[in-house]
Design a protein around this motif. Structure first.
Motif, PDB file in Angstrom:
ATOM      1  N   GLY A 104       5.789   0.962   0.792  1.00  0.00           N
ATOM      2  CA  GLY A 104       6.470   1.442  -0.399  1.00  0.00           C
ATOM      3  C   GLY A 104       5.738   2.597  -1.035  1.00  0.00           C
ATOM      4  N   SER A 105       4.421   2.486  -1.055  1.00  0.00           N
ATOM      5  CA  SER A 105       3.623   3.528  -1.672  1.00  0.00           C
ATOM      6  C   SER A 105       3.852   4.857  -0.975  1.00  0.00           C
ATOM      7  N   GLY A 108       7.648   6.001  -1.035  1.00  0.00           N
ATOM      8  CA  GLY A 108       8.079   6.304  -2.386  1.00  0.00           C
ATOM      9  C   GLY A 108       9.365   5.614  -2.767  1.00  0.00           C
ATOM     10  N   ALA A 146       5.794   0.246  -5.095  1.00  0.00           N
ATOM     11  CA  ALA A 146       5.906   1.618  -4.568  1.00  0.00           C
ATOM     12  C   ALA A 146       5.788   2.695  -5.639  1.00  0.00           C
ATOM     13  N   ILE A 149       2.176   3.673  -6.971  1.00  0.00           N
ATOM     14  CA  ILE A 149       1.152   4.276  -6.117  1.00  0.00           C
ATOM     15  C   ILE A 149       1.680   5.595  -5.553  1.00  0.00           C
TER      16      ILE A 149
HETATM   17 NA    NA Z   1       4.812   5.775  -4.039  1.00  0.00          NA
END
Ligand code: NA
Ligand code: NA
Lengths: 430, 164, 332
Positions: A104-105, A108, A146, A149
């Motif tokens: 997720g990070s 995005g 998400a 980060i």
């Molecule tokens: Na992200």
């Protein structure tokens, strides 16, 4: 106004398709509360709220995940994970949380994460004796991290509106993101003991090596996506398309587990799921628009903020407004409307702009996983083909954990600013 | 009736085909644009607008198909607790209301098309008239409404058989 | 809700109370927002609060092209909408997207925007054809280039991945200068600049500063290659349906604010420049002979614009003439 909300809940419980449940009040609001407007605006608002280039990442990651699940690749990776962590209490859950957070990070998009990680991970966890609502709730909430980060469009947008450094926001988001992830992991550990979720026998190192070799090509995904984004070869949206290409390459050419005509069939199912999710985003966009148009948030905040609130009160009120708004409307729209109202007050009260931004981002995160209108819940319903209530049931413990951390950070926004000490920055720096 | 069923089958294939080809084309286009920009220093300027067009096509052309497959998200829960008969009546009611709401949306979609037609808006790069792209809005709503009407009809029939 | 309540009561200065819905494209405190709020202040004072204004900042009712639609359907009454975004509806408005067309002397540009027959006559007619009255074209300052390398000559531009607005004319202009024009989505600009996925971008200075692009770029080129223009507009049917007195009040208030806006934007540009100067980004002023060199390579774009239509040809030729005249006049 209240009648429409009541109608909405009645329809929800009578088992209307959620698309219709949302359409009816949106139409009624437009007909009766904005009578001077040409109804052509309905189509205009609906389409403009989904016509976004960055949203393309969602169908792309869904497609990639569909291909991987259809083929054998997902299993190779999951076998390796099982051999490494399967013997640890709650290991599968923790791995699910970790992969969802990481994916997720980078991507995005929490919706894309639910598709890409959630689909294979959930299937495997079910085999290990996890309850469906449990694992689904975990995945949805981990995917929600998400936005906290980097890279994060919510933070970029907030930074632009308020003149706060995006670089600082990006760094500051990491600590709360990790706190949430660690809390989820702890919870997984305890629940695995309490529910006595069976563990796999510990695999030998020979076995691990063999499953590592078998999974080695799947590590291409993080390398491709992370590497591609951080070296500037492509944007997060384009990374999604590359993961489709890589998935197709693995399954079609290398493992030969599917054929070209399967791709055609898989794309149909991806298309349907996209439609189911996006029509809800579109109708949600109509809600957002009407609420902004009628200046509902402005008139509500006016009454609340008229007294002389303390720093804590400001943050509580602010978080509440953002949370409720993000539950109903798109987070970027909520930020566009509410930030100008709260930002100046909060800054005057002495709260650092970065801390305000992180708290707002947290509400945006929470808003996507909170019933009744959490986008991530809808996405999970569509992708896992589960009824709404079942998904909601599993979400609750994680939302409570999330809320506790949220309230902790609201009471002590200094925690958010710790990143400065870690990086050796001075208080007023950058 | 036979030809109608045959037509419906063909139409289902077309709907599915549109969805599938759109998804595959978007993937290829995004990858192609990246490769072209990175290795050949030439961006494809139409990527963004075709991608957005793809979203419109997927969203609205998928409506009817998802309804056909009964895939739109529902609550469930209370519904499962009801008696067979109550469920049937509710089913009739829900399908009828849904169909009517979608008919109204089709009408609004047509109004939107009309608005775009008078405005003469075109896409920025390829200069594709916007009303053509947005045609998928009323078409999608229309197809979905037909699907709910069909379900409504089916439920009605079931009910008759049941009461005989 | 305010609208309905307001409709009923009659105010002291005659006529009914009305609330104007005024939308713009930018965030709170940005140039367009200052303009809209100044108008709110002026008109509310002028009419003793009889005419009220609700300002909608960018993003709350959609993006730029959505604002144009909302105006057209009567959802909003007044708007600030930039010609650069209106090209899909009014092709001739792309004249505002042509780089190196306007002067590198801001005073000349101000004079032209105020007095130009090409803009206030010919282009305004094009707006009216779709039911929109442009009160004024005005400006938000010079556009700058930011990049991860120095760009001071056309050779420097070779192969540079420049993010531009997604319109044919702008893309073609940058390709003529040798750049790889990329139309990165506005939400992805920051990340793509940070990762060197794109090398540079163009925007008015205040936007570069507010977008935090200074954080992820090494060089800021003061090129004066372009001014960022925008327009204050209203829905024709709505406006002409107002009582004569209201029309007059609104027109006067807009005129006053518009005159004020030229100084306001100077101040805002100055503030943005101060922030940029404090930052460790290197600011490079493009020497005028280099500006000429860039202008030279970008000239064919005007031909492309002229081919748009006869009206377009007439418009650009008149505007070129007006700019030249204003330059000589102010040089004296
Ligand atoms: Na992200
Ligand atoms: Na939401």
């Amino acid at each position: 106004m209240w009648l429409i909300i009541i109608l909405l809940f009645i329809m929800l419980f009578l088992n209307f398709p959620i698309m219709i449940v949302l359409l009816v009040p949106a139409l009624l609001l437009m007909l009766f509360f904005t009578p001077n407007i040409d109804m052509a605006m309905f189509g205009q608002v609906m389409t403009s709220s989904i016509e976004s280039y960055v949203l393309l990442a969602i169908p792309m990651f869904i497609f990639a995940a569909d291909i991987l699940v259809e083929g054998k690749t997902a299993n190779r990776l999951l076998d390796f994970v099982k051999d490494m962590f399967g013997h640890i209490r709650g290991g599968t859950g923790i791995v699910a949380a970790a992969t969802s957070t990481m994916f997720g990070s980078v991507s995005g998009s929490s919706q894309a994460t639910i598709a890409a990680i959630g689909k294979p991970m959930r299937r495997r966890a079910l085999e290990y004796g996890y309850k469906d609502s449990h694992i689904t709730g975990l995945i949805i909430n981990s995917a929600g991290i998400a936005i906290l980060i980097p890279p994060s469009i919510v933070m970029i947008y907030y930074g632009m509106l308020t003149g706060t450094s995006v670089g600082d926001l990006f760094i500051a988001g990491i600590i709360p993101g990790l706190i949430i992830f660690l809390s989820f992991s702890l919870w997984e550990f305890f629940i695995a003991i309490k529910k006595d979720i069976p563990v796999e026998p510990k695999a030998s190192w020979r076995q691990r090596w063999s499953s590592f070799k078998s999974a080695i090509l799947t590590f291409g995904f993080p390398i491709l996506i992370l590497g591609g984004i951080y070296t500037g070869m492509f944007s997060p949206t384009e990374a999604a398309a590359f993961s489709v290409l890589y998935a197709a390459l693995l399954e079609l050419v290398i493992y030969r587990s599917i054929q070209l005509k399967d791709i055609y069939r898989i794309a149909i199912s991806t298309g349907i799921v996209t439609s189911i999710v996006f029509i809800l985003l579109a109708v949600g966009g109509v809600f957002s628009w009407i609420i902004s148009y009628l200046r509902v948030p402005q008139s509500l905040t006016e009454t609340v903020l008229s007294s002389n609130p303390s720093q804590l009160e400001i943050l509580l009120i602010m978080s509440l407004f953002f949370l409720v708004s993000c539950m109903f409307v798109d987070s970027l729209v909520a930020i566009a409307i509410l930030t100008p109202i709260f930002f100046p007050i909060a800054v005057t009260a002495g709260i650092p702009p970065v801390a305000i931004g992180i708290l707002i981002t947290m509400q945006a995160t929470l808003g996507t996983v909170t019933p009744p209108f959490g986008v991530n819940i809808f996405t999970a319903c569509a992708i896992f083909k589960k009824p709404y209530l079942e998904v909601v049931k599993g979400v609750i413990p994680y939302i409570i954990i999330f809320m506790v951390i949220n309230i902790l950070l609201i009471c002590f926004p200094e925690i958010i600013m710790i990143y400065q000490n870690i990086l050796g920055l001075s208080e007023g720096g950058s | 009736m036979q030809t109608l069923r045959k037509m419906d089958e063909i139409w289902e294939k077309i709907e599915a085909g549109i969805l599938s080809i759109t998804i595959i084309s978007i993937s290829l286009m995004l990858v192609g644009n990246t490769i072209s920009r990175y290795f050949f220093s030439k961006s494809w300027p139409f990527t963004e607008e075709l991608g957005k067009m793809g979203i419109i096509i997927l969203t609205f052309m998928g409506l009817g198909y998802a309804a056909r497959k009964g895939m739109h998200i529902e609550m469930s829960g209370f519904y499962d607790l009801m008696s067979e008969k109550a469920r049937r009546i509710l089913g009739i009611f829900i399908n009828l209301i849904s169909a009517l709401v979608l008919v109204f949306c089709t009408y609004l979609g047509m109004k939107y098309i009309q608005h775009l037609y008078t405005l003469g808006q075109v896409s920025t790069i390829l200069r594709i008239p916007l009303y053509l792209t947005m045609m998928f809005v009323p078409i999608g709503f229309f197809l979905a409404s037909i699907r709910y009407f069909v379900n409504f009809g089916k439920r009605m029939k079931e009910n008759v058989q049941d009461s005989v | 809700a305010c609208n309905k309540d307001g409709m009923r009561s009659e105010a002291s200065s005659g006529g009914e109370e009305i609330t104007l819905k005024f939308a713009h494209e930018e965030g709170q405190g940005d140039v367009q927002d200052l303009y809209a709020n100044k108008f709110k202040e002026v008109i509310e004072e002028k009419t003793n609060g009889r005419i009220k204004v609700d300002v909608y900042t960018g993003g709350t009712l959609g993006t730029s092209i959505d604002i144009l639609h909302s105006l057209q359907t009567g959802a909003i009454d007044l708007a600030i909408t930039s010609p650069g975004f209106s090209g899909d509806v009014i092709p001739e408005s792309q004249i505002m997207s042509i780089p190196f067309l306007f002067s590198d002397n801001l005073e000349v540009n101000k004079k032209v925007l105020k007095e130009s027959e090409a803009l206030n006559g010919l282009l305004a007619n094009k707006y009216e054809e779709i039911g929109i009255i442009p009160f004024h074209f005005w400006l938000e300052g010079f556009m700058y280039w930011s990049a991860n390398q120095e760009i001071t000559a056309p050779d420097d531009m070779n192969g540079v991945k420049m993010r531009t607005m997604p319109t044919n004319l702008i893309i073609k202009s940058y390709e003529l200068m040798g750049a790889t024009a990329t139309t990165t989505d506005s939400g992805e600009i920051y990340t793509m600049l940070q990762t060197n996925g794109i090398d540079g971008q163009e925007n008015p200075l205040f936007y570069i500063v507010n977008g935090n692009f200074l954080e992820v770029q090494d060089y800021l080129m003061d090129t004066k290659h372009h001014i960022y223009t925008t327009a204050t507009v209203t829905n024709q049917a709505f406006f002409e349906g107002l009582p004569e007195k209201d029309q007059q009040d609104i027109q006067e208030a807009i005129n006053e604010v518009n005159d004020w806006s030229f100084d306001m934007q100077d101040e805002e540009a100055e503030k943005a420049l101060e922030i940029a100067e404090e930052d460790d980004i290197e600011i490079i002023e493009l020497p005028s002979e280099q500006r000429e060199a860039f202008k030279e390579v970008s000239l064919p774009i005007r031909k492309a614009y002229k081919e748009e239509s006869d009206d377009a040809k007439e418009m650009i030729e008149l505007l070129e003439k007006e700019i030249k005249e204003a330059e000589t006049e102010l040089a004296e």
